[in-house]
Enzyme design. Structure first.
Site, PDB file in Angstrom:
ATOM      1  N   PHE A   8       0.754  -0.891  -0.052  1.00  0.00           N
ATOM      2  CA  PHE A   8       0.056   0.104  -0.265  1.00  0.00           C
ATOM      3  C   PHE A   8       1.414   0.943   0.057  1.00  0.00           C
ATOM      4  CE2 PHE A   8      -2.892   2.664   2.591  1.00  0.00           C
ATOM      5  CZ  PHE A   8      -3.884   2.864   1.335  1.00  0.00           C
TER       6      PHE A   8
ATOM      7  N   ASN B 287      -2.060  -0.308  11.182  1.00  0.00           N
ATOM      8  CA  ASN B 287      -2.432  -0.091  10.105  1.00  0.00           C
ATOM      9  C   ASN B 287      -3.128  -1.090   9.384  1.00  0.00           C
ATOM     10  OD1 ASN B 287      -4.158   2.049   7.878  1.00  0.00           O
ATOM     11  ND2 ASN B 287      -2.337   2.449   6.774  1.00  0.00           N
ATOM     12  N   PRO B 288      -4.073  -1.344   9.858  1.00  0.00           N
ATOM     13  CA  PRO B 288      -4.111  -2.723   9.068  1.00  0.00           C
ATOM     14  C   PRO B 288      -6.013  -2.049   7.782  1.00  0.00           C
ATOM     15  CG  PRO B 288      -5.869  -2.274  10.554  1.00  0.00           C
ATOM     16  CD  PRO B 288      -4.926  -0.918  10.757  1.00  0.00           C
TER      17      PRO B 288
END
Length: 296
Positions: A96, A198-199
């Site tokens: 990400f 920050n899943p």
């Protein structure tokens, strides 16, 4: 041979239907040019004003990158790097892209732990490694970082970034939904640890709210959770804390602004205390901090 100014005009013309803000197109242009020519923005501006010629092979590379951008591919994947806290990180479609909102979460942790020394920090769902690496780089004494992710390809990128920034981090390949994270030995009731994550937190029904380049190119598994259980990762992490850790545990989560009340309610129900929530620079509730006291 082509010149800087002609490519600049072609760049604007090619992307103007995708990006309505001229400043955004200009920003993409300078990111690409400084990357390809390994120079700063001032040098590119000088070459533009001088109508400097571009080598044919380099021009071919620029055209290829431009067409990638035309296909909505994020600039960070096009140049294979992103900036976080002013630091450069290697990225590709396996991880990400680091976001400004996550910088705010890291800032909060650093503010809270200016004088923290030798406390283990678990960076769960590390991705590019930007959170753990930045914490260690900005406060080298903060403690050892344990970076956890499910995919080996992701951990390989995070490891490269740790080497790039010369920080020592332990990496663990863990399927958080099935396996347990290993913890350091000699933890007791006086131990203190920090969990940051920050899943994935975007519900599948919220896909339509995202920019097309996010949906097309960023890793699905790093973004989405099922509508029927959007707190799945927060639950797994929280129950792991209750089951495996001991002492005082400070938890920092990045969260979905649409379900922040559900997250607060869940943390309260299972015994987390001192819950604080913060808005990001856009005014959305995006970060939460809580404390859990774990006894034997």
């Amino acid at each position: 041979m082509r010149s800087f100014d002609k490519f600049y005009r072609l760049f604007q013309k090619t992307l103007r239907d995708l990006y309505t803000e001229p400043k955004e197109i200009e920003s993409l242009f300078f990111l690409l040019m400084t990357h390809i020519f390994k120079c700063d923005k001032t040098t590119v501006l000088l070459q533009l004003s001088n109508k400097k010629k571009i080598n044919f092979l380099i021009y071919k590379t620029l055209i290829k990158k431009l067409w990638e951008l035309k296909k909505n591919r994020p600039i960070q994947y096009v140049i294979e790097k992103a900036y976080f806290f002013g630091m450069e990180f290697i990225v590709n479609e396996k991880v990400f892209i680091p976001r400004p909102e996550t910088e705010e979460l890291v800032s909060w942790i650093l503010q809270d732990n200016k004088n923290t020394r030798n406390i283990p920090i678990f960076d769960i769902g590390t991705g590019s490694g930007c959170i753990g690496i930045t914490l260690k780089k900005k406060n080298p004494e903060i403690g050892h970082i344990y970076a956890i992710d499910f995919y080996q390809e992701v951990l390989n990128i995070a490891r490269k970034n740790a080497e790039l920034h010369n920080v020592e981090i332990s990496f663990q390949k863990v399927d958080l939904l099935k396996d347990s994270i290993s913890i350091p030995p000699k933890m007791d009731e006086n131990s203190v640890s920090i969990i940051v994550s920050n899943p994935p937190y975007v519900r599948l029904s919220e896909r339509k709210l995202l920019h097309p380049n996010i949906i097309q190119y960023e890793p699905f598994q790093a973004l989405f959770v099922p509508d029927e259980d959007p707190l799945i990762f927060y639950k797994k992490i929280s129950f792991w804390i209750k089951k495996k850790l001991i002492g005082i545990v400070y938890v920092y989560f990045e969260i979905n602004q649409f379900i922040y009340l559900d997250i607060i309610d869940f943390l309260k129900k299972i015994g987390f205390l001192n819950i604080e929530i913060r808005k990001d620079f856009q005014g959305f509730f995006r970060m939460i901090r809580a404390v859990y006291y774990v006894k034997k």
